[in-house]
Design a protein around this motif. Structure first.
Motif, PDB file in Angstrom:
ATOM      1  N   MET A 141      58.886 -55.528  82.286  1.00 17.27           N
ATOM      2  CA  MET A 141      57.583 -55.206  82.885  1.00 17.27           C
ATOM      3  C   MET A 141      57.800 -54.320  84.093  1.00 17.27           C
ATOM      4  O   MET A 141      58.649 -54.600  84.928  1.00 17.27           O
ATOM      5  N   THR A 142      57.000 -53.254  84.184  1.00 18.43           N
ATOM      6  CA  THR A 142      57.081 -52.376  85.355  1.00 18.43           C
ATOM      7  C   THR A 142      55.682 -51.912  85.738  1.00 18.43           C
ATOM      8  O   THR A 142      54.741 -52.009  84.948  1.00 18.43           O
ATOM      9  N   GLY A 143      55.579 -51.399  86.963  1.00 18.59           N
ATOM     10  CA  GLY A 143      54.372 -50.701  87.399  1.00 18.59           C
ATOM     11  C   GLY A 143      53.329 -51.577  88.041  1.00 18.59           C
ATOM     12  O   GLY A 143      53.408 -52.784  88.051  1.00 18.59           O
ATOM     13  N   ILE A 144      52.341 -50.911  88.617  1.00 20.90           N
ATOM     14  CA  ILE A 144      51.154 -51.578  89.139  1.00 20.90           C
ATOM     15  C   ILE A 144      49.956 -50.863  88.536  1.00 20.90           C
ATOM     16  O   ILE A 144      49.776 -49.677  88.815  1.00 20.90           O
ATOM     17  N   PRO A 145      49.164 -51.478  87.712  1.00 19.93           N
ATOM     18  CA  PRO A 145      49.329 -52.826  87.180  1.00 19.93           C
ATOM     19  C   PRO A 145      50.551 -52.939  86.274  1.00 19.93           C
ATOM     20  O   PRO A 145      50.992 -51.943  85.695  1.00 19.93           O
TER      21      PRO A 145
ATOM     22  N   SER B  75      59.665 -58.010  91.649  1.00 23.27           N
ATOM     23  CA  SER B  75      58.714 -58.871  92.348  1.00 23.27           C
ATOM     24  C   SER B  75      57.348 -58.187  92.444  1.00 23.27           C
ATOM     25  O   SER B  75      57.264 -57.004  92.771  1.00 23.27           O
ATOM     26  N   GLY B  76      56.293 -58.910  92.126  1.00 26.08           N
ATOM     27  CA  GLY B  76      54.940 -58.399  92.286  1.00 26.08           C
ATOM     28  C   GLY B  76      54.399 -57.646  91.080  1.00 26.08           C
ATOM     29  O   GLY B  76      53.260 -57.170  91.085  1.00 26.08           O
ATOM     30  N   VAL B  77      55.188 -57.566  90.019  1.00 27.43           N
ATOM     31  CA  VAL B  77      54.787 -56.778  88.850  1.00 27.43           C
ATOM     32  C   VAL B  77      53.772 -57.541  87.981  1.00 27.43           C
ATOM     33  O   VAL B  77      53.157 -56.957  87.075  1.00 27.43           O
ATOM     34  N   GLY B  78      53.606 -58.830  88.258  1.00 23.43           N
ATOM     35  CA  GLY B  78      52.583 -59.591  87.536  1.00 23.43           C
ATOM     36  C   GLY B  78      53.129 -60.612  86.542  1.00 23.43           C
ATOM     37  O   GLY B  78      52.388 -61.108  85.688  1.00 23.43           O
ATOM     38  N   LYS B  79      54.394 -60.960  86.682  1.00 27.03           N
ATOM     39  CA  LYS B  79      55.022 -61.887  85.724  1.00 27.03           C
ATOM     40  C   LYS B  79      54.371 -63.276  85.762  1.00 27.03           C
ATOM     41  O   LYS B  79      54.036 -63.837  84.721  1.00 27.03           O
ATOM     42  N   THR B  80      54.208 -63.808  86.980  1.00 33.66           N
ATOM     43  CA  THR B  80      53.618 -65.140  87.100  1.00 33.66           C
ATOM     44  C   THR B  80      52.150 -65.127  86.664  1.00 33.66           C
ATOM     45  O   THR B  80      51.675 -66.069  86.017  1.00 33.66           O
ATOM     46  N   THR B  81      51.460 -64.049  86.995  1.00 32.11           N
ATOM     47  CA  THR B  81      50.062 -63.901  86.557  1.00 32.11           C
ATOM     48  C   THR B  81      49.978 -63.979  85.031  1.00 32.11           C
ATOM     49  O   THR B  81      49.156 -64.712  84.471  1.00 32.11           O
ATOM     50  N   LEU B  82      50.853 -63.231  84.366  1.00 31.67           N
ATOM     51  CA  LEU B  82      50.885 -63.255  82.902  1.00 31.67           C
ATOM     52  C   LEU B  82      51.217 -64.660  82.394  1.00 31.67           C
ATOM     53  O   LEU B  82      50.554 -65.176  81.481  1.00 31.67           O
ATOM     54  N   MET B  83      52.211 -65.273  82.976  1.00 27.90           N
ATOM     55  CA  MET B  83      52.663 -66.592  82.536  1.00 27.90           C
ATOM     56  C   MET B  83      51.529 -67.624  82.646  1.00 27.90           C
ATOM     57  O   MET B  83      51.356 -68.451  81.755  1.00 27.90           O
ATOM     58  N   SER B  84      50.780 -67.577  83.740  1.00 29.71           N
ATOM     59  CA  SER B  84      49.720 -68.571  83.918  1.00 29.71           C
ATOM     60  C   SER B  84      48.598 -68.349  82.890  1.00 29.71           C
ATOM     61  O   SER B  84      47.944 -69.288  82.461  1.00 29.71           O
ATOM     62  N   ILE B  85      48.438 -67.102  82.457  1.00 25.49           N
ATOM     63  CA  ILE B  85      47.465 -66.826  81.380  1.00 25.49           C
ATOM     64  C   ILE B  85      48.003 -67.346  80.046  1.00 25.49           C
ATOM     65  O   ILE B  85      47.282 -67.981  79.268  1.00 25.49           O
TER      66      ILE B  85
END
Ligand SMILES: Nc1ncnc2c1ncn2[C@@H]1O[C@H](COP(=O)(O)OP(=O)(O)OP(=O)(O)O)[C@@H](O)[C@H]1O
Ligand SMILES: [Mg+2]
Length: 246
Positions: A204-208, A38-48
């Motif tokens: 996917m891992t990490g921040i970012p 959770s929070g790794v940026g999956k949805t962010t990537l998907m929306s792009i």
């Protein structure tokens, strides 16, 4: 050549990098999992990838055409894809066709043709609250199919379902996507689900968030009932655990 790809996608929110240098590809007919905490940026990537958001840098390509920031070229099912409560199932699923300019009667006709394959015949005139969780999800998947071409991006499509409905829907989606020649990228945080469904899995891992590793699963789909205790499954799961633990 890959059917769909993104290259070196970066995105920050309020100066905070959320995803970094993401490159991924989908070949025709592939079912690819994107696994991460959770929070790794999956949805962010998907929306792009879906073109509803723009990356700060990098690009998204469909059959070699640059579609960065262009919505509606691929099907996209949001993490919380709520059906409109005041519309019937048939009207919900045919909505994307109407939005594309198709006549209502024609849109309904097209949707009706696929209702059976999506396990929804008899539910045409029901409202979302009258459907089971699995049926609602199938309706949302059918709507997603109508919203784009045969590239489908799914944000946690199965996560809200109980275990039995989930495995039923898994089998059904494998079947439908093969019959219809769909190419799918789906997000999950469930390793077993990723291993059961995917030809390949990106982790996917990490921040970012970055793509830490990718893994191919060679067992043909649909996988045998005892796949979850097979050598390949257990080895792959070990690799996923290692990748996510890092
Ligand atoms: N519109 C936004 N504005 C600011 N920050 C955002 C926005 N969208 C996402 N974020 C931040 O980006 C990070 C990644 O969020 P994202 O929703 O992409 O994660 P996720 O991997 O999909 O998580 P989950 O598994 O919980 O759905 C989070 O820290 C989140 O707070
Ligand atoms: Mg998400």
């Amino acid at each position: 050549m890959s059917l769909f790809r993104c290259e070196q996608v970066n995105k920050s929110y309020q100066g905070q990098p959320v995803i970094r240098d993401i490159t991924l590809t989908l070949a025709q007919g592939e079912l690819v999992g994107l696994l991460g905490a959770s929070g790794v940026g999956k949805t962010t990537l998907m929306s792009i990838l879906a073109g509803v958001d723009r990356p700060d840098s990098g690009r998204v390509l469909l059959k070699g055409e640059d579609i960065t920031g262009v919505a509606g070229r691929v099907g996209y099912m949001l993490q919380k894809d709520l059906l409109l409560p005041f519309k019937t199932t048939l009207d919900n699923v045919s909505l994307p066709l109407i939005l594309k300019g198709m006549k209502k009667s024609k849109a309904r006709e097209q949707a009706t043709e696929l209702m059976e394959r999506f396990g929804l015949s008899g539910s045409e005139n029901k409202y979302p609250h009258q459907l089971s969780g699995g049926m609602r999800q199938r309706a949302a998947l059918l709507r997603t199919h109508f919203s784009g071409n045969r590239v489908i991006l799914l944000d946690e499509p199965f996560s809200a379902l109980d275990a039995l409905t989930k495995s039923e829907l898994h089998r059904w989606y494998l079947d439908v996507s093969a019959q219809m020649g769909l190419t799918t990228l789906f997000i999950t945080h469930d390793m077993d689900e990723a291993l059961t469904l995917s030809d390949r899995i990106y982790v996917m891992t990490g921040i970012p968030g970055e793509i830490q590793t990718q893994l191919a699963i060679s067992a043909p789909r649909p996988r045998p009932a005892d796949f979850a205790v097979s050598q390949e499954f257990l080895q792959a799961k070990r690799q996923l655990l290692d990748a996510i633990g890092r």
